[in-house]
Design an enzyme around this catalytic site. Structure first.
Site, mmCIF file in Angstrom:
data_model
loop_
_atom_site.group_PDB
_atom_site.id
_atom_site.type_symbol
_atom_site.label_atom_id
_atom_site.label_comp_id
_atom_site.label_asym_id
_atom_site.label_seq_id
_atom_site.Cartn_x
_atom_site.Cartn_y
_atom_site.Cartn_z
ATOM 1 N N SER A 291 0.861 -1.195 0.000
ATOM 2 C CA SER A 291 0.000 0.000 0.000
ATOM 3 C C SER A 291 0.891 1.236 0.000
ATOM 4 O O SER A 291 2.098 1.140 0.262
ATOM 5 C CB SER A 291 -0.850 -0.040 1.279
ATOM 6 N N TYR B 196 -3.341 -0.707 10.225
ATOM 7 C CA TYR B 196 -3.225 -0.882 8.762
ATOM 8 C C TYR B 196 -1.819 -0.476 8.315
ATOM 9 O O TYR B 196 -1.154 -1.203 7.568
ATOM 10 C CB TYR B 196 -4.292 -0.030 8.057
HETATM 11 P P1 NAP Z 1 -12.168 -4.761 -0.486
HETATM 12 O O1 NAP Z 1 -13.001 -4.469 -1.686
HETATM 13 O O2 NAP Z 1 -12.666 -4.397 0.872
HETATM 14 O O3 NAP Z 1 -11.753 -6.302 -0.514
HETATM 15 C C1 NAP Z 1 -11.101 -6.897 0.570
HETATM 16 C C2 NAP Z 1 -11.115 -8.400 0.362
HETATM 17 O O4 NAP Z 1 -10.484 -9.042 1.487
HETATM 18 C C3 NAP Z 1 -12.528 -8.964 0.280
HETATM 19 O O5 NAP Z 1 -12.546 -9.975 -0.674
HETATM 20 C C4 NAP Z 1 -12.736 -9.531 1.675
HETATM 21 O O6 NAP Z 1 -13.665 -10.564 1.717
HETATM 22 C C5 NAP Z 1 -11.334 -10.067 1.951
HETATM 23 N N1 NAP Z 1 -11.200 -10.324 3.373
HETATM 24 C C6 NAP Z 1 -11.215 -9.432 4.394
HETATM 25 N N2 NAP Z 1 -11.135 -10.095 5.570
HETATM 26 C C7 NAP Z 1 -11.073 -11.423 5.272
HETATM 27 C C8 NAP Z 1 -10.988 -12.604 6.044
HETATM 28 N N3 NAP Z 1 -10.977 -12.586 7.382
HETATM 29 N N4 NAP Z 1 -10.929 -13.802 5.402
HETATM 30 C C9 NAP Z 1 -10.982 -13.845 4.057
HETATM 31 N N5 NAP Z 1 -11.073 -12.776 3.272
HETATM 32 C C10 NAP Z 1 -11.119 -11.581 3.868
HETATM 33 O O7 NAP Z 1 -10.782 -4.021 -0.577
HETATM 34 P P2 NAP Z 1 -9.725 -3.796 -1.754
HETATM 35 O O8 NAP Z 1 -9.536 -2.344 -1.867
HETATM 36 O O9 NAP Z 1 -10.057 -4.600 -2.953
HETATM 37 O O10 NAP Z 1 -8.430 -4.347 -1.023
HETATM 38 C C11 NAP Z 1 -7.705 -5.466 -1.469
HETATM 39 C C12 NAP Z 1 -6.278 -5.357 -0.956
HETATM 40 O O11 NAP Z 1 -5.669 -4.193 -1.530
HETATM 41 C C13 NAP Z 1 -6.168 -5.170 0.557
HETATM 42 O O12 NAP Z 1 -5.036 -5.865 1.041
HETATM 43 C C14 NAP Z 1 -5.969 -3.675 0.703
HETATM 44 O O13 NAP Z 1 -5.308 -3.333 1.897
HETATM 45 C C15 NAP Z 1 -5.123 -3.402 -0.513
HETATM 46 N N6 NAP Z 1 -5.090 -2.006 -0.949
HETATM 47 C C16 NAP Z 1 -6.220 -1.372 -1.376
HETATM 48 C C17 NAP Z 1 -6.130 -0.052 -1.802
HETATM 49 C C18 NAP Z 1 -7.316 0.727 -2.314
HETATM 50 O O14 NAP Z 1 -7.163 1.933 -2.570
HETATM 51 N N7 NAP Z 1 -8.476 0.129 -2.476
HETATM 52 C C19 NAP Z 1 -4.907 0.604 -1.767
HETATM 53 C C20 NAP Z 1 -3.788 -0.077 -1.320
HETATM 54 C C21 NAP Z 1 -3.889 -1.389 -0.923
HETATM 55 P P3 NAP Z 1 -15.185 -10.237 2.221
HETATM 56 O O15 NAP Z 1 -15.843 -9.578 1.052
HETATM 57 O O16 NAP Z 1 -15.737 -11.558 2.554
HETATM 58 O O17 NAP Z 1 -15.056 -9.310 3.397
#
Ligand code: NAP
Length: 260
Positions: free
Chosen positions: A152, A165
């Protein structure tokens, strides 16, 4: 130059015959990674807590891709080995692991609850370590593999209101280098993608905050929130032969955020 220069073609990016575990593949960035890998030929072993795979499945089926959907709660350590074992039983190998699942909890530092610290660390860090270690055992036997962690901007910066985080994502960058150093000579590459600001569920609250949204947009040289699909090429590159000499790198895909 050796014969690789002669052989080089788009086939270097093909993942035909490879198997990829992608965590958190039901939505957001994980969905984009899973679909991208399936589009270039990988068997995708998609993991999430969510049993509704409708969107991911429709996108993968659209191109005749191959995927298995597996339900697991990554905060439960006892679920980790079952993911790897079932993937190997299903496809015979684990060639790629994308440690994407993650969560964020926002609160001022002085009000932060220890339960929230624990829940973020369990998924963002502990599960990344445990699943990487379990997959690495299979990959060392195979003599090849790719592990891609999701870092991130908070692997580089401190942020506000998100101490666990930030700590977890700094640690993910460290784990990426530590695993890379031990696994490179086994033919396994470990790298990380550091996404910038991407429009997903994770960022919905800050996009809904007019002031914060405007501040973020003003700082991104590209001038817009990325769509998860903007990261599809990066995950394919890091999963493919084309990146075989990359080890321990944290690759920012951020519209220029860190260049400011
Ligand atoms: P998101 O839409 O909230 O997706 C998060 C995913 O993680 C969902 O599939 C969720 O499943 C899964 N998850 C959370 N807790 C879990 C658990 N206990 N067991 C299994 N699965 C679990 O977020 P996203 O933005 O796509 O994030 C994906 C990754 O990218 C994360 O690591 C995040 O930190 C990173 N990231 C995101 C951004 C951004 O701007 N969006 C930037 C930098 C890094 P459920 O749907 O079942 O909860």
């Amino acid at each position: 130059m050796n014969e690789k220069a002669v052989d080089f073609s788009l086939d270097f990016f093909s993942l035909k015959g490879k198997t990829a575990i992608v965590t958190g593949a039901n939505t957001g960035l994980g969905q984009a990674y899973a679909v991208a890998l399936a589009k270039v030929g990988a068997n995708v072993f998609a993991v999430s807590r969510e049993i509704d795979w409708t969107d991911t499945k429709a996108l993968i089926d659209h191109d005749g891709g191959n995927a298995t959907y597996y339900e697991a709660d990554l905060s439960d350590r006892s679920s980790i080995q079952g993911i790897v074992d079932t993937c190997v039983e299903t496809y015979g190998s684990v060639d790629i692991l994308v440690n994407n699942a993650g969560l964020i909890k926002r609160n001022p530092l002085l009000e932060f609850k220890v339960e929230d610290w624990d829940s973020v660390m369990a998924v963002n860090l502990d599960a990344v370590y445990l699943l990487s270690q379990a997959c690495a055992k299979v990959m060392v036997e195979q003599g090849s593999g790719k592990i891609i962690n999701i870092a991130s901007m908070l692997s580089f910066q401190g942020g506000k209101f998100i101490p666990p985080y930030t700590a977890s994502k700094h640690a993910v960058a460290g784990l990426t280098k530590s695993f890379a150093n031990e696994l490179a000579h086994h033919g396994i590459q470990v790298n990380a993608i550091a996404p910038g600001y991407i429009a997903t569920n994770n960022t919905a609250p800050i996009r809904a905050d007019e002031k914060r949204n405007a501040e973020i947009l003003a700082r991104i040289p590209a001038g817009y929130w990325a769509d998860p699909s903007d990261l599809m090429g990066t995950v394919v590159f890091l999963s493919s032969r084309a990146s075989d000499y990359m080890n321990g790198h944290v690759l920012a895909v951020d519209g220029g955020w860190l260049a400011r």
